[in-house]
Design an enzyme around this catalytic site. Structure first.
Site, short mmCIF file in Angstrom:
data_model
loop_
_atom_site.label_atom_id
_atom_site.label_comp_id
_atom_site.label_asym_id
_atom_site.label_seq_id
_atom_site.Cartn_x
_atom_site.Cartn_y
_atom_site.Cartn_z
N PHE A 194 33.57 84.84 -14.24
CA PHE A 194 32.89 83.99 -13.26
C PHE A 194 31.70 84.70 -12.60
CE2 PHE A 194 35.57 86.44 -10.36
CZ PHE A 194 34.69 86.66 -9.30
N LYS A 218 32.55 80.08 -24.23
CA LYS A 218 33.49 79.54 -23.23
C LYS A 218 33.15 80.18 -21.91
CE LYS A 218 37.45 80.45 -21.45
NZ LYS A 218 37.16 79.94 -20.10
N GLU A 221 35.99 79.02 -16.24
CA GLU A 221 36.34 77.68 -15.74
C GLU A 221 35.94 77.54 -14.26
OE1 GLU A 221 38.26 79.96 -16.95
OE2 GLU A 221 40.01 80.36 -15.68
N SER A 271 38.50 90.44 -16.85
CA SER A 271 39.47 91.38 -16.28
C SER A 271 40.21 92.15 -17.37
CB SER A 271 40.48 90.61 -15.43
OG SER A 271 41.22 89.75 -16.27
N CYS A 326 31.03 94.12 -11.90
CA CYS A 326 31.84 95.11 -12.61
C CYS A 326 31.26 96.50 -12.42
CB CYS A 326 31.93 94.78 -14.08
SG CYS A 326 30.34 94.91 -14.90
N GLU A 426 41.58 97.25 -8.68
CA GLU A 426 40.19 96.81 -8.58
C GLU A 426 40.14 95.72 -7.50
OE1 GLU A 426 38.65 94.49 -11.88
OE2 GLU A 426 36.60 95.12 -11.47
P1 NAD Z 1 39.10 86.81 -15.97
O1 NAD Z 1 39.69 87.80 -16.89
O2 NAD Z 1 39.98 86.10 -15.03
O3 NAD Z 1 38.35 85.67 -16.84
C1 NAD Z 1 37.48 86.00 -17.91
C2 NAD Z 1 37.69 84.99 -19.04
O4 NAD Z 1 39.00 85.12 -19.57
C3 NAD Z 1 37.56 83.55 -18.53
O5 NAD Z 1 36.79 82.84 -19.46
C4 NAD Z 1 38.99 83.07 -18.44
O6 NAD Z 1 39.11 81.70 -18.74
C5 NAD Z 1 39.71 83.90 -19.49
N1 NAD Z 1 41.09 84.24 -19.09
C6 NAD Z 1 41.52 84.63 -17.87
N2 NAD Z 1 42.84 84.91 -17.90
C7 NAD Z 1 43.25 84.68 -19.16
C8 NAD Z 1 44.51 84.79 -19.83
N3 NAD Z 1 45.61 85.18 -19.19
N4 NAD Z 1 44.57 84.48 -21.13
C9 NAD Z 1 43.47 84.09 -21.79
N5 NAD Z 1 42.25 83.96 -21.21
C10 NAD Z 1 42.14 84.26 -19.93
O7 NAD Z 1 37.92 87.55 -15.20
P2 NAD Z 1 37.10 87.01 -13.96
O8 NAD Z 1 37.97 87.03 -12.76
O9 NAD Z 1 36.41 85.75 -14.32
O10 NAD Z 1 35.97 88.14 -13.83
C11 NAD Z 1 36.14 89.31 -13.06
C12 NAD Z 1 36.58 90.48 -13.90
O11 NAD Z 1 35.66 90.69 -14.97
C13 NAD Z 1 36.61 91.80 -13.13
O12 NAD Z 1 37.74 92.52 -13.51
C14 NAD Z 1 35.34 92.51 -13.58
O13 NAD Z 1 35.39 93.91 -13.48
C15 NAD Z 1 35.27 92.07 -15.01
N6 NAD Z 1 33.90 92.16 -15.52
C16 NAD Z 1 33.64 93.18 -16.38
C17 NAD Z 1 32.36 93.33 -16.88
C18 NAD Z 1 32.05 94.47 -17.80
O14 NAD Z 1 31.01 94.43 -18.46
N7 NAD Z 1 32.90 95.49 -17.90
C19 NAD Z 1 31.34 92.44 -16.51
C20 NAD Z 1 31.65 91.39 -15.63
C21 NAD Z 1 32.95 91.27 -15.15
#
Ligand code: NAD
Length: 545
Positions: A194, A218, A221, A271, A326, A426
């Site tokens: 997000f 994708k 959401e 994440s 991140c 985090e």
């Molecule tokens: P998130 O993991 O909740 O969501 C990311 C994607 O994964 C979304 O599209 C979501 O629909 C999907 N998803 C979430 N949980 C899932 C599951 N259990 N099974 C399958 N799909 C799932 O992450 P977020 O909260 O949207 O973003 C924040 C996180 O992203 C932080 O931890 C941040 O550090 C990380 N991030 C990392 C980078 C990087 O380059 N290292 C860049 C941006 C964000």
């Protein structure tokens, strides 16, 4: 009407209202944004987000699954569906069909699409930023940066043909030559978080499609709007229907992506919990997976650094985008007497204005959701119970006129120990965790014992100390007097250890390698007509003779 035409129409309206056309003086992003209006959102029909399938916005047959809310007000913007498995399979089939045509289009022509696409993004940057602020909450200036960093990635795809070159060797045997080609993979999926609704899809979109693949994006959401606008702009720039699809959903759609036979690779950003699962499941189904994941980025402050510079850098990098980056600098290790500087950092942080991202004077916007706010506040409380000092408390923050917003003010926890939950988790919020160390060696030990390896920074006036640090830390992206060292598109995003899974990084040459596979062709064209008598039995080499 395209977004570009809409924005031109809006500008013309402004001109005719005042009777004459004035040059726009952009003294700062804040002034520029103060007159923005909401862009058209053709993907929102009766508040339901549509998929982007084969170049059209189409309603989903899936059940409404997620509500997108303005984080500053809780107003509902729209409902995201969880697409049905049938819809998903149909979409992948269309993407696969498009791939077989698209891969035959000469790369110069694919690059030309990107040339138009980067221009379209540039012309619509304000509208994209508006959508990001609406759904994500970050300030318009931050949202513009989000788009701009993605735009640079598209620019890098405009001239990527040289990096698609393979190798060749003439005369590997008599009358035999060998060449290698870099070929696209097929349908690639891009799964996004997000916090960067434009930049993260654009890390993949340009390189992936210019390499000849089709892509299935994708979006999160929680923030789907920017990806949908980008899809529309890509279509208007000449990307053929089917080469880019946008699908919506959460866990179930992701499972479909990880297990579908015709999806060849997955670029995941999000994440660690989701990334590890997606990496394991996708790999199990034979896909290439690259997963950029969570982080806990440290700054090490040495006594010979510039105090004023450090204070400003730390405050911006810790609290900017409400800490939802991140690469946010969420942890500082003060070496020696620099622990006295915490006071200056707190004073500077107090000057930040917390408010709606649309408020042109706000520095820190709301968190993405009430759950996120509750989680951040409860970890702060737990830290206090564990003995940390609450140098600046941002809990219970209220913003006038936005009583329902997910606001947390800048928070500083000092005297933190490495075992405390506020250090091991985090936060993803505007919280700075402060530790102390006796020496640079001690600080480096702390950095290297932390499981994450996304980014870190050292502040020092000593080249020798900086060199020792950059060589000795096991972290993928290191800044020297640079608080957020995110690499530009000609490099790659090189998070490591607990922040990355995979063997090829996002973007840069590594990104192109991820989206392509090598094919070698060995040819035998005898220059003189060879005797065709008998059988030439192939052997593996000549036994060294
Ligand atoms: P998130 O993991 O909740 O969501 C990311 C994607 O994964 C979304 O599209 C979501 O629909 C999907 N998803 C979430 N949980 C899932 C599951 N259990 N099974 C399958 N799909 C799932 O992450 P977020 O909260 O949207 O973003 C924040 C996180 O992203 C932080 O931890 C941040 O550090 C990380 N991030 C990392 C980078 C990087 O380059 N290292 C860049 C941006 C964000």
């Amino acid at each position: 009407m395209s977004f570009r035409l809409l924005s031109i129409a809006r500008k013309q309206q402004k001109r005719s209202a005042s009777g004459f056309s004035r040059p726009v003086v952009r003294t700062s992003p804040r002034l520029h944004f103060s007159s923005l209006a909401a862009p058209a959102q053709p993907w929102l029909v009766d508040q339901a987000y549509q998929h982007f399938r084969n170049g059209e916005f189409v309603a989903s047959k899936g059940s409404p699954a997620y509500t997108v809310r303005n984080p500053a007000t809780q107003e509902t913007i729209g409902i995201v569906p969880e697409m049905t498995t049938q819809e998903f399979d149909d979409t992948v089939a269309l993407a696969n069909e498009a791939f077989h045509h698209w891969k035959l289009v000469p790369i110069q022509q694919r690059q030309r699409v990107m040339l138009k696409f980067q221009q379209a993004i540039r012309e619509n940057i304000d509208d994209l930023a508006y959508l990001i602020t609406l759904e994500n909450g970050k300030t318009l200036a931050d949202a513009r940066g989000d788009v701009f960093r993605g735009l640079e990635m598209v620019e890098s795809a405009c001239f990527m043909a040289p990096q698609m070159l393979g190798d060749s060797l003439q005369g590997i045997s008599s009358d035999m030559d060998c060449v290698s080609y870099r070929e696209p993979l097929g349908v690639v999926a891009s799964l996004n978080p997000f916090n960067f609704p434009a930049m993260c899809p654009l890390w993949s979109l340009g390189l992936c499609t210019t390499a000849g693949n089709s892509i299935l994006i994708k979006p999160s959401e929680k923030t789907p709007g920017a990806a949908l606008m980008l899809a529309q702009l890509a279509k208007e720039s000449g990307l053929p229907d089917g080469v880019l699809q946008v699908v919506h959903g959460g866990k179930r759609t992701v499972e479909n992506i990880c297990t579908h036979r015709d999806i060849r690779a997955i670029s995941f950003v999000g994440s660690s919990q989701a990334g590890e699962h997606i990496y394991n499941l996708g790999s199990q189904y034979g896909k290439r997976v690259q997963a950029n994941m969570g982080a806990k980025n440290h700054a090490v402050i040495l006594e010979d650094s510039n105090r004023a510079q450090v204070v400003k850098a730390v405050v911006g990098a810790a609290f900017g985008a409400a800490g939802q980056r991140c690469m946010a600098l969420s942890t500082v290790i003060f070496v020696g007497t620099t622990k006295e500087w915490i006071h200056d950092i707190a004073e500077e942080a107090k000057k930040l204005k917390v408010g709606s991202g649309f408020d042109s004077s706000a520095d820190v916007g709301p968190l993405i959701s009430p759950e996120s706010k509750d989680r951040v506040e409860s970890i702060i409380s737990e830290a206090v119970n564990e003995g940390a000092t609450l140098t600046l408390d941002g809990r219970g923050y209220t913003v006038e006129g936005y009583s329902n917003g997910n606001f947390v003010g800048p928070t500083i926890l000092s005297n933190v120990k490495t075992g405390n939950v506020c250090y091991t988790e985090e936060f993803f919020g505007p919280v700075l965790v402060c530790l102390e160390a006796e020496s640079l060696d001690d600080a480096m030990t702390i950095v290297n014992q932390n499981p994450y390896g996304n980014g870190c920074a050292i502040f020092t006036g000593s080249g020798a100390a900086a060199r020792k640090f950059t060589a000795g830390v096991d972290v993928g992206q290191v800044g020297v007097n640079v608080p957020i060292p995110v690499p530009l598109p000609m490099f790659s995003f090189t998070g490591s250890r607990g922040s990355f899974l995979g063997s090829l990084n996002f973007y840069g040459y590594s990104g192109i390698q991820f989206y392509t596979k090598l094919k070698t062709v060995t040819s035998n064209w005898p220059m003189e007509s060879a005797s065709l008598g008998g059988v030439a039995m192939p052997t593996f080499g000549s036994g060294g003779k």
